[in-house]
Scaffold this motif. Structure first.
Motif, mmCIF file in Angstrom:
data_model
loop_
_atom_site.group_PDB
_atom_site.id
_atom_site.type_symbol
_atom_site.label_atom_id
_atom_site.label_comp_id
_atom_site.label_asym_id
_atom_site.label_seq_id
_atom_site.Cartn_x
_atom_site.Cartn_y
_atom_site.Cartn_z
ATOM 1 N N ALA A 1 0.833 -1.206 0.000
ATOM 2 C CA ALA A 1 0.000 0.000 0.000
ATOM 3 C C ALA A 1 0.866 1.253 0.000
ATOM 4 O O ALA A 1 0.566 2.236 -0.689
ATOM 5 N N ALA A 2 1.972 1.217 0.768
ATOM 6 C CA ALA A 2 2.878 2.369 0.795
ATOM 7 C C ALA A 2 3.572 2.549 -0.551
ATOM 8 O O ALA A 2 3.758 3.678 -1.030
ATOM 9 N N GLU A 3 3.949 1.432 -1.199
ATOM 10 C CA GLU A 3 4.580 1.520 -2.518
ATOM 11 C C GLU A 3 3.601 2.057 -3.557
ATOM 12 O O GLU A 3 3.979 2.825 -4.443
ATOM 13 N N ALA A 4 2.346 1.641 -3.449
ATOM 14 C CA ALA A 4 1.340 2.117 -4.405
ATOM 15 C C ALA A 4 1.132 3.620 -4.295
ATOM 16 O O ALA A 4 0.854 4.301 -5.292
ATOM 17 N N GLU A 5 1.275 4.157 -3.084
ATOM 18 C CA GLU A 5 1.119 5.601 -2.907
ATOM 19 C C GLU A 5 2.250 6.366 -3.583
ATOM 20 O O GLU A 5 2.069 7.487 -4.051
ATOM 21 N N ARG A 6 3.439 5.748 -3.617
ATOM 22 C CA ARG A 6 4.592 6.422 -4.219
ATOM 23 C C ARG A 6 4.623 6.276 -5.738
ATOM 24 O O ARG A 6 5.330 7.023 -6.412
ATOM 25 N N LYS A 7 3.893 5.313 -6.280
ATOM 26 C CA LYS A 7 3.934 5.079 -7.722
ATOM 27 C C LYS A 7 3.069 6.086 -8.464
ATOM 28 O O LYS A 7 2.080 6.595 -7.946
ATOM 29 N N LEU A 8 3.466 6.331 -9.703
ATOM 30 C CA LEU A 8 2.709 7.255 -10.542
ATOM 31 C C LEU A 8 1.435 6.590 -11.033
ATOM 32 O O LEU A 8 1.409 5.393 -11.326
ATOM 33 N N LYS A 9 0.389 7.374 -11.129
ATOM 34 C CA LYS A 9 -0.886 6.854 -11.634
ATOM 35 C C LYS A 9 -0.949 6.941 -13.154
ATOM 36 O O LYS A 9 -1.555 6.099 -13.805
ATOM 37 N N GLN A 10 -0.323 7.969 -13.736
ATOM 38 C CA GLN A 10 -0.329 8.137 -15.181
ATOM 39 C C GLN A 10 0.849 9.017 -15.581
ATOM 40 O O GLN A 10 1.475 9.664 -14.741
ATOM 41 N N VAL A 11 1.139 9.021 -16.880
ATOM 42 C CA VAL A 11 2.257 9.801 -17.394
ATOM 43 C C VAL A 11 1.864 10.355 -18.763
ATOM 44 O O VAL A 11 1.108 9.724 -19.512
ATOM 45 N N TYR A 12 2.365 11.544 -19.077
ATOM 46 C CA TYR A 12 2.071 12.188 -20.359
ATOM 47 C C TYR A 12 3.263 12.005 -21.294
ATOM 48 O O TYR A 12 4.398 12.339 -20.948
ATOM 49 N N ILE A 13 3.002 11.447 -22.483
ATOM 50 C CA ILE A 13 4.032 11.259 -23.506
ATOM 51 C C ILE A 13 3.547 11.940 -24.783
ATOM 52 O O ILE A 13 2.504 11.560 -25.330
ATOM 53 N N PRO A 14 4.247 12.959 -25.296
ATOM 54 C CA PRO A 14 3.788 13.648 -26.514
ATOM 55 C C PRO A 14 3.913 12.753 -27.740
ATOM 56 O O PRO A 14 4.679 11.786 -27.759
ATOM 57 N N ASN A 15 3.138 13.082 -28.780
ATOM 58 C CA ASN A 15 3.192 12.335 -30.035
ATOM 59 C C ASN A 15 4.524 12.562 -30.736
ATOM 60 O O ASN A 15 5.120 13.642 -30.645
ATOM 61 N N GLN A 16 4.976 11.533 -31.457
ATOM 62 C CA GLN A 16 6.201 11.627 -32.242
ATOM 63 C C GLN A 16 5.847 11.975 -33.685
ATOM 64 O O GLN A 16 5.133 11.230 -34.347
ATOM 65 N N LYS A 17 6.331 13.108 -34.175
ATOM 66 C CA LYS A 17 6.055 13.521 -35.545
ATOM 67 C C LYS A 17 7.035 12.846 -36.509
ATOM 68 O O LYS A 17 8.154 12.496 -36.121
ATOM 69 N N PRO A 18 6.627 12.639 -37.785
ATOM 70 C CA PRO A 18 7.554 12.054 -38.771
ATOM 71 C C PRO A 18 8.826 12.881 -38.881
ATOM 72 O O PRO A 18 8.780 14.110 -39.007
ATOM 73 N N ASN A 19 9.937 12.210 -38.822
ATOM 74 C CA ASN A 19 11.234 12.886 -38.825
ATOM 75 C C ASN A 19 11.976 12.586 -40.121
ATOM 76 O O ASN A 19 12.337 11.434 -40.374
ATOM 77 N N PRO A 20 12.229 13.600 -40.968
ATOM 78 C CA PRO A 20 12.981 13.349 -42.211
ATOM 79 C C PRO A 20 14.390 12.841 -41.965
ATOM 80 O O PRO A 20 15.005 12.252 -42.853
ATOM 81 N N ALA A 21 14.902 13.065 -40.743
ATOM 82 C CA ALA A 21 16.249 12.589 -40.417
ATOM 83 C C ALA A 21 16.237 11.180 -39.840
ATOM 84 O O ALA A 21 17.245 10.718 -39.304
ATOM 85 N N HIS A 22 15.101 10.496 -39.927
ATOM 86 C CA HIS A 22 14.991 9.125 -39.424
ATOM 87 C C HIS A 22 16.001 8.236 -40.148
ATOM 88 O O HIS A 22 16.207 8.373 -41.362
#
Length: 489
Positions: A329-350
């Motif tokens: 229960a203590a570990e669950a309180e310290r864990k993140l509930k969600q995270v934001y990851i931005p979209n990856q746009k097409p990269n011409p240098a891929h």
């Protein structure tokens, strides 16, 4: 939000810029001391990730499902059935219990993974974007495939057999169907106080029996621990059973607790298990949950399933269980509930993006290996470098998500020359001649392809069956040689 990822989401992970995404389920989101976010994920495998022998087993499992697929219009039946079957394999995954930790920044989007519904048409998975299914469980260590235990079981063989209704008065005798195991009452000459006193005597005998037992003195070296073990339910149940057996005669019951061989010792699973076995059980429970079959198979094969289940329910009454619940229960309180990851746009240098002189949206060279289009805003290198194959941006996205091409590739690799010769002769009516018409200009490993007499004859006599233009557009589809031979006769 679309870019918010939480525990339980199925997501794409990119571990290589030129390989398909990996499909994972987020189990935990943890923040590292340096501020980065890591995701503990459960792995899913694609068909391309397992051996060919296991793929054959998966095909047998899937062939039964394809028989129930929807029909397609007659004019597109051949192409659609092959295309649908080809793409359906890209939607099949294999569940595993392997867990790994990956950086959350490698997440490339969400997807949906469900257990295969046998009552639903297979085409429903193709009609939905980012939709996958699984029905088999893959063990990366043992290299095995097993049916998932949660599969839907449909059919008469899975239905319970209900006994017929008893009509009229029930003539059965309950005394013959039941066993009386406890009936203390004043008529039996015993009171509640005497029952409590007898239970104390039984606990004392159990404590003394543990002092005489060598294995018990090792596991409970102190008198306090031995007395606590003797006070558990197993000793009380034995005391009550003994009283009932001797018809609630306390004198005879006390005498039976100390037979000629020594005091009666009753042990439960908590005493039978060693400290190392208890630690193994807690480790297995953390990995598999209450899947006792897997716990026994992978961690405690020398224990019976009955013993493991009994130990689990006794373990839940201990302080150890309460402590672990508090820690989690203590570990669950310290864990993140969600995270934001931005979209990856097409990269011409891929790294996979092809460079070259662009002519509008068309670049000189081969067409897309998947859809055969010659127009795209970006081109990506695909396959072995010496073949110089490429994919358009749409097919590249499909390749990254589903791990395959939209249409079966025209590239067919053969390890042996004899395999190539057999394929060309049976599927395309071509023959391989060793050497070359001009051996001076060629190496001795060169060869030329020559059409057979039957192929040349069929071009004139069997145009309706051969359909040259159709065969030229789809060179990877074999020609029906048997029908052509029958027509030429």
């Amino acid at each position: 939000m679309e870019n918010m990822y939480k525990v339980g989401d199925y997501v794409y992970f990119e571990t290589s810029s030129t390989s398909p995404f990996q499909i994972r389920r987020i189990e935990e989101l943890n923040k590292t001391p340096n501020g980065h976010v890591e995701a503990k994920v459960m792995c899913f495998y694609r068909r391309r990730d397992i051996s060919s022998s296991l793929i054959m087993l998966a095909d047998k499992h899937q062939s039964l499902l394809e028989e129930n697929g929807e029909t397609v219009p007659e004019e597109k039946e051949e192409e659609q059935s092959e295309k649908g079957s080809h793409q359906l394999k890209h939607r099949e995954l294999f569940l595993s219990r392997q867990v790994e930790t990956l950086p959350a920044t490698h997440i490339r989007g969400k997807c949906v993974v469900t257990l295969l519904n046998e009552t639903e048409a297979l085409t429903s998975y193709l009609n939905k974007e980012d939709m996958f299914f699984y029905s088999l469980v893959y063990d990366p260590q043992q290299k095995t495939l097993l049916a998932d235990k949660g599969e839907i079981r449909v059919g008469s063989k899975y239905q319970a057999e209900i006994t017929s209704l008893l009509e009229g008065e029930d003539t059965r005798k309950l005394s013959e169907l039941e066993d009386l195991i406890w009936q203390p009452c004043p008529e039996n000459g015993i009171t509640d106080k005497e029952i409590d006193q007898f239970q104390i005597v039984a606990k004392s005998v159990g404590t003394f029996a543990r002092a005489l037992d060598c294995t018990s003195t090792v596991r409970q070296p102190s008198l306090h621990m031995s007395a606590a073990a003797a006070s558990r339910d197993i000793s009380l149940f034995n005391a009550m059973h003994t009283l009932h057996e001797y018809k609630y005669n306390i004198a005879n019951a006390v005498t039976s607790l100390v037979p000629d061989g020594g005091p009666v010792l009753c042990k439960d699973e908590m005493e039978e298990w060693s400290a190392s076995e208890a630690n193994l059980f807690e480790e297995a429970l953390d990995k598999y949950g209450k899947d006792f079959n897997d716990i026994r198979q992978d961690f405690l094969p020398w224990k019976s399933l009955k013993s493991i289940i009994e130990y689990y329910y006794m373990w839940k009454t201990t302080d150890r269980y309460v402590q672990q619940k508090r820690i989690k229960a203590a570990e669950a309180e310290r864990k993140l509930k969600q995270v934001y990851i931005p979209n990856q746009k097409p990269n011409p240098a891929h790294p996979a993006v092809l460079s070259g002189k662009m002519n509008g949206d068309q670049m000189s060279g081969r067409a897309c290996e998947s859809c055969y289009s010659s127009h795209s805003n970006l081109w990506y290198a695909w396959g072995p470098s010496h073949l110089q194959c490429r994919l358009c941006s749409s097919c590249w996205t499909y390749w990254k998500k589903y791990g395959g091409l939209k249409m079966p590739t025209r590239l067919v690799e053969f390890k042996l020359k004899t395999h190539l010769a057999r394929h060309l002769a049976t599927a395309h009516g071509l023959a391989i001649r060793p050497g070359s018409p001009k051996p001076v200009m060629k190496t001795r490993t060169a060869f030329c392809l020559v059409t057979t007499a039957l192929t040349r004859l069929s071009r004139r006599l069997c145009k309706d069956l051969l359909r040259p233009k159709h065969a030229a557009r789809l060179p990877f589809i074999p020609i029906n040689i048997a029908a052509i031979k029958q027509e030429c006769k």
